[in-house]
Design a protein around this motif. Structure first.
Motif, short mmCIF file in Angstrom:
data_model
loop_
_atom_site.label_atom_id
_atom_site.label_comp_id
_atom_site.label_asym_id
_atom_site.label_seq_id
_atom_site.Cartn_x
_atom_site.Cartn_y
_atom_site.Cartn_z
N LEU A 1 15.71 1.30 -10.59
CA LEU A 1 16.71 1.77 -9.63
C LEU A 1 16.09 1.98 -8.25
CD1 LEU A 1 19.72 2.47 -10.28
CD2 LEU A 1 19.06 4.85 -10.01
N TRP B 1 4.24 5.47 -5.57
CA TRP B 1 5.25 6.50 -5.34
C TRP B 1 6.41 6.35 -6.33
CZ3 TRP B 1 10.15 7.74 -3.65
CH2 TRP B 1 10.28 9.00 -3.08
N ASP C 1 -1.23 -6.37 -7.30
CA ASP C 1 -0.68 -5.52 -6.26
C ASP C 1 -0.24 -4.18 -6.81
OD1 ASP C 1 0.99 -8.08 -4.27
OD2 ASP C 1 -1.10 -7.40 -4.39
N ARG D 1 15.32 -1.31 -6.53
CA ARG D 1 16.50 -2.01 -6.08
C ARG D 1 17.19 -1.31 -4.92
NH1 ARG D 1 17.19 -6.64 -6.28
NH2 ARG D 1 14.94 -6.51 -6.10
N ARG D 2 17.43 0.02 -5.10
CA ARG D 2 18.24 0.71 -4.11
C ARG D 2 17.41 1.34 -3.00
NH1 ARG D 2 22.99 4.41 -6.29
NH2 ARG D 2 21.23 5.81 -6.34
N GLY D 3 16.16 1.50 -3.22
CA GLY D 3 15.34 2.14 -2.21
C GLY D 3 15.32 3.65 -2.38
N VAL D 4 14.44 4.28 -1.63
CA VAL D 4 14.25 5.71 -1.80
C VAL D 4 14.83 6.48 -0.65
CG1 VAL D 4 12.37 5.55 -3.39
CG2 VAL D 4 11.90 5.40 -0.99
N ASP E 1 0.61 -1.07 -4.36
CA ASP E 1 0.45 -0.35 -3.09
C ASP E 1 1.11 1.02 -3.16
OD1 ASP E 1 3.16 -0.76 -2.82
OD2 ASP E 1 3.02 -2.05 -1.06
N GLU E 2 1.20 1.69 -2.00
CA GLU E 2 1.66 3.08 -2.02
C GLU E 2 3.10 3.20 -2.50
OE1 GLU E 2 1.31 4.64 1.99
OE2 GLU E 2 3.38 4.08 2.42
N ARG E 3 3.93 2.21 -2.17
CA ARG E 3 5.31 2.26 -2.64
C ARG E 3 5.37 2.14 -4.17
NH1 ARG E 3 10.53 -1.40 -2.64
NH2 ARG E 3 9.08 -3.06 -3.12
N ASP E 4 4.55 1.26 -4.74
CA ASP E 4 4.49 1.13 -6.20
C ASP E 4 4.04 2.43 -6.82
OD1 ASP E 4 3.11 -2.14 -5.67
OD2 ASP E 4 5.17 -1.66 -6.27
N THR F 1 14.47 4.49 -13.96
CA THR F 1 14.34 5.11 -12.64
C THR F 1 13.56 4.22 -11.70
OG1 THR F 1 14.38 7.33 -13.60
CG2 THR F 1 13.40 7.12 -11.42
N MET G 1 10.92 -10.03 -5.35
CA MET G 1 10.79 -8.85 -6.21
C MET G 1 9.30 -8.53 -6.38
SD MET G 1 12.45 -8.25 -9.95
CE MET G 1 14.09 -8.90 -9.70
N ALA G 2 8.95 -7.30 -6.20
CA ALA G 2 7.54 -6.91 -6.33
C ALA G 2 7.09 -7.09 -7.77
CB ALA G 2 7.37 -5.46 -5.90
#
Lengths: 77, 139
Positions: free
Chosen positions: B133, B79, B72, B136-139, B74-77, B130, B1-2
């Motif tokens: 979610l 976004w 950490d 966990r589920r991805g984008v 990064d771009e995913r965090d 949000t 888990m991030a």
């Protein structure tokens, strides 16, 4: 809410082919978290263009050898 | 888990608990007295204390048990955070609008204050939910 990305990738296979690089090692080379690499591999996250290029570079392959975009049956116009 | 995912879970849970208790206590007081006489201000201010303490303590523990990943982002965090903020923004707007309508109708301060507070709390819970979610589920 979660629209699956139409970008697929061969990162996992290429990681193993390139000397069994772990997700963590790839993440470090690219500059993202390990969890993000995992999410990308599983199609749960579509990386930015920059990160996509960096992944390809880290794997020593051209971009389109790593990522593929399938234009599905739902084409507009 | 991030790390940011863990952080989101912890903060959302803390907010839910602290303000769940606050609204329950205030709700109980509403059945006992006319709204104008309910002294909620000290309770509201005091609720911030456990909120801050729990948030700080939990993040110290999180950081210590995840030393490598603690910084950490990064771009995913980023976004996911932006997506969460967008959802929270809509909810907050509803709360503010509700407060505005109540103020214009010259409703008791009690209701205006709690419409705004509820709007903020629900906005934070929505943005946190949000984010969880999306992790966990991805984008």
């Amino acid at each position: 809410m979660a629209k699956p990305t139409e970008v697929t990738n061969r990162i996992r296979a290429l990681r193993f082919a390139a000397g069994e690089i772990t997700q963590g090692e790839l993440a470090e080379r690219v500059g993202v978290t390990r969890q993000t690499i995992n999410a990308i591999e599983l199609g749960k996250y579509s990386p930015s263009l920059e990160v996509a290029f960096r992944i390809a570079q880290a794997l020593g392959r051209p971009l389109e050898a790593v990522f593929e975009y399938s234009d599905g049956p739902s084409s507009k116009g | 888990m991030a790390f940011q995912e863990k952080s989101s879970i912890v903060m959302t849970a803390i907010l839910a608990v602290v303000y769940g208790v606050y609204f329950t206590v205030v709700g109980q007081r509403m059945s006992g007295a006319p709204v104008d006489e309910i002294v909620y201000q000290p309770l509201l201010i005091v609720a911030v204390v456990p909120l801050v303490i729990l948030a700080a303590a939990s993040h110290i523990v999180l950081a210590l048990t995840n030393l490598k990943e603690a910084n950490d982002h990064d771009e995913r965090d980023r976004w996911i955070s932006l997506r969460g903020e967008r959802v929270g923004g809509y909810v907050l707007a509803v709360g503010v609008f509700a407060g505005l309508v109540l103020a214009m109708a010259e409703a008791p301060y009690f209701f205006v204050a709690h419409a705004l507070l509820a709007g903020w709390v629900l906005a934070e819970l929505s943005s946190g939910g949000t984010r969880i979610l999306l992790y966990r589920r991805g984008v």
